[in-house]
Design an enzyme around this catalytic site. Structure first.
Site, PDB file in Angstrom:
ATOM      1  N   HIS A   1      16.701   4.641 -11.021  1.00 26.96           N
ATOM      2  CA  HIS A   1      17.918   5.425 -11.997  1.00 26.96           C
ATOM      3  C   HIS A   1      18.848   6.625 -10.754  1.00 26.96           C
ATOM      4  O   HIS A   1      19.884   6.588 -11.067  1.00 26.96           O
ATOM      5  CB  HIS A   1      17.386   6.344 -12.616  1.00 26.96           C
ATOM      6  CG  HIS A   1      18.310   6.470 -13.729  1.00 26.96           C
ATOM      7  ND1 HIS A   1      18.891   6.155 -14.689  1.00 26.96           N
ATOM      8  CD2 HIS A   1      19.069   8.044 -13.603  1.00 26.96           C
ATOM      9  CE1 HIS A   1      19.370   6.779 -15.262  1.00 26.96           C
ATOM     10  NE2 HIS A   1      19.749   8.045 -14.923  1.00 26.96           N
TER      11      HIS A   1
ATOM     12  N   ARG B   1      18.589 -11.061 -22.440  1.00 24.03           N
ATOM     13  CA  ARG B   1      18.888 -10.287 -20.486  1.00 24.03           C
ATOM     14  C   ARG B   1      18.291 -10.913 -19.246  1.00 24.03           C
ATOM     15  O   ARG B   1      17.149 -11.993 -20.000  1.00 24.03           O
ATOM     16  CB  ARG B   1      19.091  -8.531 -19.937  1.00 24.03           C
ATOM     17  CG  ARG B   1      18.125  -8.491 -19.952  1.00 24.03           C
ATOM     18  CD  ARG B   1      18.310  -7.097 -19.067  1.00 24.03           C
ATOM     19  NE  ARG B   1      18.940  -6.499 -17.756  1.00 24.03           N
ATOM     20  CZ  ARG B   1      18.310  -5.676 -17.134  1.00 24.03           C
ATOM     21  NH1 ARG B   1      17.258  -4.518 -17.798  1.00 24.03           N
ATOM     22  NH2 ARG B   1      18.586  -5.951 -15.713  1.00 24.03           N
ATOM     23  N   ARG B   2      18.897 -11.056 -18.212  1.00 21.79           N
ATOM     24  CA  ARG B   2      18.256 -11.905 -17.517  1.00 21.79           C
ATOM     25  C   ARG B   2      17.731 -14.056 -18.327  1.00 21.79           C
ATOM     26  O   ARG B   2      16.630 -14.070 -17.163  1.00 21.79           O
ATOM     27  CB  ARG B   2      17.388 -11.310 -17.152  1.00 21.79           C
ATOM     28  CG  ARG B   2      18.073 -10.379 -16.170  1.00 21.79           C
ATOM     29  CD  ARG B   2      16.796  -9.166 -15.769  1.00 21.79           C
ATOM     30  NE  ARG B   2      17.114  -8.720 -14.552  1.00 21.79           N
ATOM     31  CZ  ARG B   2      16.314  -8.183 -13.700  1.00 21.79           C
ATOM     32  NH1 ARG B   2      15.072  -7.756 -13.800  1.00 21.79           N
ATOM     33  NH2 ARG B   2      16.584  -7.219 -12.423  1.00 21.79           N
TER      34      ARG B   2
ATOM     35  N   TYR C   1      22.831   6.794 -10.660  1.00 21.72           N
ATOM     36  CA  TYR C   1      23.811   7.769 -10.121  1.00 21.72           C
ATOM     37  C   TYR C   1      24.378   7.803  -8.144  1.00 21.72           C
ATOM     38  O   TYR C   1      25.901   8.773  -8.197  1.00 21.72           O
ATOM     39  CB  TYR C   1      22.598   9.520  -9.784  1.00 21.72           C
ATOM     40  CG  TYR C   1      23.409   9.820 -11.789  1.00 21.72           C
ATOM     41  CD1 TYR C   1      24.289   9.948 -12.012  1.00 21.72           C
ATOM     42  CD2 TYR C   1      21.672   9.761 -12.426  1.00 21.72           C
ATOM     43  CE1 TYR C   1      24.553  10.618 -13.176  1.00 21.72           C
ATOM     44  CE2 TYR C   1      22.178   9.480 -13.633  1.00 21.72           C
ATOM     45  CZ  TYR C   1      23.186  10.295 -14.303  1.00 21.72           C
ATOM     46  OH  TYR C   1      22.885   9.862 -15.648  1.00 21.72           O
TER      47      TYR C   1
ATOM     48  N   HIS D   1      25.951  -2.398 -20.790  1.00 20.74           N
ATOM     49  CA  HIS D   1      25.925  -0.964 -21.134  1.00 20.74           C
ATOM     50  C   HIS D   1      26.632  -1.159 -19.416  1.00 20.74           C
ATOM     51  O   HIS D   1      27.193  -0.170 -18.892  1.00 20.74           O
ATOM     52  CB  HIS D   1      24.406  -0.543 -21.256  1.00 20.74           C
ATOM     53  CG  HIS D   1      24.531   0.866 -20.315  1.00 20.74           C
ATOM     54  ND1 HIS D   1      25.242   1.521 -20.886  1.00 20.74           N
ATOM     55  CD2 HIS D   1      23.622   0.757 -19.435  1.00 20.74           C
ATOM     56  CE1 HIS D   1      24.703   2.493 -20.249  1.00 20.74           C
ATOM     57  NE2 HIS D   1      23.443   2.487 -19.753  1.00 20.74           N
ATOM     58  N   PHE D   2      25.461  -1.549 -18.174  1.00 19.60           N
ATOM     59  CA  PHE D   2      25.953  -1.196 -17.173  1.00 19.60           C
ATOM     60  C   PHE D   2      26.740  -2.294 -16.185  1.00 19.60           C
ATOM     61  O   PHE D   2      27.197  -1.736 -15.456  1.00 19.60           O
ATOM     62  CB  PHE D   2      24.934  -1.359 -16.214  1.00 19.60           C
ATOM     63  CG  PHE D   2      24.107  -2.526 -15.761  1.00 19.60           C
ATOM     64  CD1 PHE D   2      24.769  -3.415 -15.364  1.00 19.60           C
ATOM     65  CD2 PHE D   2      22.491  -2.937 -15.804  1.00 19.60           C
ATOM     66  CE1 PHE D   2      23.782  -4.537 -15.216  1.00 19.60           C
ATOM     67  CE2 PHE D   2      22.317  -4.190 -16.328  1.00 19.60           C
ATOM     68  CZ  PHE D   2      23.159  -5.503 -15.679  1.00 19.60           C
ATOM     69  N   HIS D   3      27.673  -2.923 -17.121  1.00 20.95           N
ATOM     70  CA  HIS D   3      28.845  -3.283 -16.998  1.00 20.95           C
ATOM     71  C   HIS D   3      30.136  -2.766 -17.170  1.00 20.95           C
ATOM     72  O   HIS D   3      31.249  -2.994 -16.476  1.00 20.95           O
ATOM     73  CB  HIS D   3      28.988  -5.188 -17.425  1.00 20.95           C
ATOM     74  CG  HIS D   3      28.250  -5.778 -16.652  1.00 20.95           C
ATOM     75  ND1 HIS D   3      27.088  -6.020 -16.556  1.00 20.95           N
ATOM     76  CD2 HIS D   3      28.159  -7.015 -15.289  1.00 20.95           C
ATOM     77  CE1 HIS D   3      26.645  -7.056 -15.644  1.00 20.95           C
ATOM     78  NE2 HIS D   3      27.997  -7.768 -15.155  1.00 20.95           N
TER      79      HIS D   3
END
Lengths: 48, 551, 167
Positions: free
Chosen positions: B222, B438-439, B226, B373-375
């Site tokens: 995590h 995913r994946r 950041y 989301h993380f894209h």
């Protein structure tokens, strides 16, 4: 550093006296978006 | 002449550019893998030469998630340090050492993956076992980054000694915060890789504690996100104001936000493990609460950014409610690309709150919603900001200029990216909510209506992925132009100033011992008991598995 | 260090919203018991048959009381073992009447897997050495695909099953 921009030579105001109404409305819209998204997904969770 | 227009020495520029070259080579390779993945998942395309989908996926994750980001961040941050506090010859040599160790590690890991010996994805969950060279390569990347971190610490230390009583430059402060966080976080990664994975992959240890390795990984995982985000925030707080002709909204609030990120980015890793067995739900919930704390500095940042824009506009004389908004420099790609990044963080952040919401995580865990989301967060917010930085940083380093033509191409790039990502990430979010995983390579599973719906969204992802790859080619072209061909000149290194009558920042903000002590205390609070529980309730360890990944 | 008055309002409302979210999910968790899957019980991954629920004859769906079902499963690369039917054929579909309470129990014999009944809240990590359990009411009818949603190797996408909820 940075005396590059001639536009910013006017005397600056104290931070809290700056008119930030537009900012306030913008962040409120952002907050509403977060609330709608969260409650929408929570409702989906409950429906399943 | 202003320091912003003063170029670095040749030797210094060469160091920062070395990181940029690796960054954009990674972008091209990683992006190509991404394109191929979306094509495979559309079901209309099969990989040639028997290449495994999961090998590509591993390359994509490692090259973009770990290599592209880390090289850009360290190169960019080093340039910020060089500009604000300076770098000595000795420090520069140490930074080169960091670069080479990271590069050797990257090459080791990359070759191991490409020959099919490490198709374990970038999270390398045990007990799937990659070739030891993969783990050793990753260790090199991390150790190299540690050297870079300690160079940065030393740079600020030397500056502080020479400038007694002065507050450190804002950007140098932010870089040091990010590198302290990175160092503390990567200790967890180093622990699992060095103590657990390497001996086990070499055959010295027979079994591995799977849950412990995963928990150590997410202790790192995590703060990793950041570590990607904070350099973007640095640009938003201290670079963008200069580009729009304004001033830093509040130096002390910016510092406070970064301190909060340091304290709350790490003790939150369990929110990636909410649906895992073997962890006490109460501790999961406690870390969910801590996760919600890390939202606060982002709320502060949202306000600061709008306020920066509004204050700059109003000083130029725009009095209507949103008049200032129209007058932002929309035609300047150094502003436009990061601005789109900021907008992407609105749905990205809202999605993040949902992901972390404890039992609601079951809606989205390991579905392709997470990929969507993380894209948004990394691949749009962070990446577009990095591109926005590239447009001035690279020409500043190479002694060239961002010409109007390249600026225009950059604007097109930003729109291509936005369009591609809206299609790809949007369809990933929806497909994830209706259960698409995913994946996973293309599969019709048992067939039926549900799967048929997923496949439509996978087609949309291939369309979005193709558009994004066009964006990558454009960006790499612009990078090559700025590196080697753009006309000679001096491009500004746009560091913003504070208002002349700005309020003084409280001294306590630079009390490093205090902030690090609180950070460590929070980590100990959040992790001691869960870790102890995991070790005390350990099941028999897991033997390595090679055949599932085709070794 | 001082805050603009609008920023104070914004942060108060923002913090209030976060607190509200936490109260809602905390209430749901600690008063209503809707935790995410968090079971703490270990098992030897090399000998899962030693555990009653995962004996081959106990795999699959079983009605334990009126409207209450237990589904026992074993995951391995790249298959879910739902037990066998009367003809000794491997079961691929689990059929459950609507509105019944179902306890899903699963463990892994080898690597980490996922178990998600796509389109429902049943979504668990399955790890060697641990038992994953989740109890829920199947409220909606339909044919739901079971997917392994954690990468487990080259055949990961071929690992699936079906849950059918009927009237």
């Amino acid at each position: 550093m940075g005396k590059g921009n001639p536009k910013q030579q006017q005397p600056s105001q104290n931070e809290s006296s700056i008119n930030l109404k537009g900012t306030f409305i913008s962040v409120m819209l952002l907050g509403i978006f977060i609330l709608i998204a969260w409650f929408g997904l929570y409702a989906l969770f409950l429906s399943r | 002449m202003s320091k912003n227009y003063l170029l670095f020495s040749k030797q210094e520029s060469r160091l920062y550019m070395a990181f940029m070259h690796v960054t954009f080579a990674s972008l091209l390779i990683g992006g190509l893998m991404g394109l191929l993945q979306t094509l495979v998942r559309s079901g209309k395309f099969t990989l040639p030469f028997g290449i495994d989908y999961y090998t590509l996926l591993t390359v994509h994750g490692v090259i973009l998630g770990l290599v592209f980001t880390t090289f850009f961040i360290i190169g960019f941050q080093n340039s910020l340090m060089g500009k604000t506090v300076g770098i000595s010859d000795k420090q520069r040599k140490a930074a080169w050492l960091a670069f080479w160790i990271m590069l050797i590690g990257t090459a080791m890991a990359a070759v191991t993956i490409l020959v099919g010996q490490a198709s374990v994805l970038y999270t390398f969950y045990a007990p799937l076992r990659a070739h030891p060279a993969f783990y050793i390569g990753l260790t090199f990347v991390v150790v190299g980054s540690w050297i870079a971190a300690f160079v940065n610490f030393r740079q600020l230390y030397v500056w502080k000694k020479a400038h007694k009583g002065e507050k450190s430059p804002l950007l140098a402060f932010m870089v040091v915060i990010n590198m302290i966080m990175w160092f503390i976080a990567t200790l967890g990664l180093a622990a699992t890789v060095i103590v657990q994975f390497i001996p086990w992959s070499l055959g010295y240890a027979e079994t591995i504690n799977v849950l412990l390795s995963r928990t150590l990984f997410w202790y790192f995982g995590h703060p990793l996100v950041y570590f990607w985000l904070l350099p973007a925030y640095m640009a938003w707080y201290a670079i963008i104001p200069k580009i729009i002709g304004g001033k830093i909204f509040s130096d002390s609030l910016a510092r406070l936000a970064f301190i909060l990120f340091l304290m709350f980015s790490i003790p939150v890793g369990l929110h990636h493990q909410l649906t895992e067995p073997g962890i006490d739900p109460t501790w999961k919930f406690i870390q969910v609460i801590l996760t919600f704390m890390v939202i606060i500095p982002s709320l502060m940042t949202a306000f600061s950014l709008f306020a920066t824009f509004e204050a700059a506009g109003r000083k130029k004389g725009f009095t209507s409610l949103f008049g200032w908004f129209k007058k932002l420099p929309w035609k300047d790609v150094r502003f436009l690309a990061p601005f789109i990044g900021m907008l992407a963080f609105i749905p990205g952040g809202a999605g993040g709150i949902i992901n972390a919401s404890y039992q609601m995580n079951a809606l989205v865990h390991n579905t392709i919603w997470i990929t969507g989301h993380f894209h948004l967060t990394v691949a749009t917010t962070v990446v577009l900001t990095f591109f926005g930085i590239t447009y001035w940083l690279v020409p500043h380093l190479t002694g060239r200029r961002l010409t109007p033509k390249l600026n225009k191409l950059g604007i097109i790039q930003a729109f291509v990216w936005t369009l591609g990502m809206a299609i790809m990430s949007g369809s990933m979010h929806i497909q994830g909510l209706i259960g698409g995983p995913r994946r996973s390579s293309f599969s019709e599973y048992a067939g039926g209506e549900q799967v048929a719906t997923w496949l439509n969204y996978q087609l949309a992802q291939a369309v979005g992925g193709t558009i994004l790859f066009i964006g990558i080619i454009l960006m790499v072209y612009i990078f090559i132009q700025l590196s080697f061909f753009a006309p000679r000149g001096v491009e500004e290194f746009p560091i913003a100033d504070e208002e002349e009558d700005a309020e003084k920042s409280p001294k306590i903000l630079e009390n490093w011992y205090l902030w690090i002590a609180i950070t460590i205390a929070l980590i100990l609070f959040a992790y001691t008991i869960p870790m102890f529980d995991i070790m005390r309730h350990s099941p028999p360890g897991s033997v390595p598995f090679d055949w599932p990944i085709g070794r | 260090m001082h805050l603009h008055k609008y920023e104070k309002i914004w942060l108060t409302l923002g913090l209030g919203s976060l607190a509200l979210f936490l109260l809602i999910i905390g209430f749901a968790a600690f008063w209503k018991g809707t935790h995410p899957q968090s079971h703490i019980e270990t098992i030897d991954p090399q000998n899962v048959e030693a555990y009653e629920a995962f004996k081959p004859e106990n795999l699959g769906v079983r009605e334990v009381a009126d409207g209450k079902y237990i589904v026992n499963m074993v995951a391995s690369a790249f298959n879910y073992d739902f037990g066998t039917d009367i003809d000794e054929k491997a079961v691929k579909t689990i059929r459950i009447p609507k509105d019944s309470t179902v306890l899903y129990q699963i463990t892994s014999k080898d690597v980490v897997h996922g178990f998600q009944v796509a389109g429902t809240n049943v979504n668990m990590m399955v790890e060697p050495g641990h038992i994953s359990r989740y109890e829920t009411v199947m409220k909606n009818t339909g044919t739901f695909t079971v997917v392994c949603n954690e990468y487990c190797g080259v055949g990961h996408h071929q690992m699936y099953g079906t849950v059918e909820v009927y009237e």
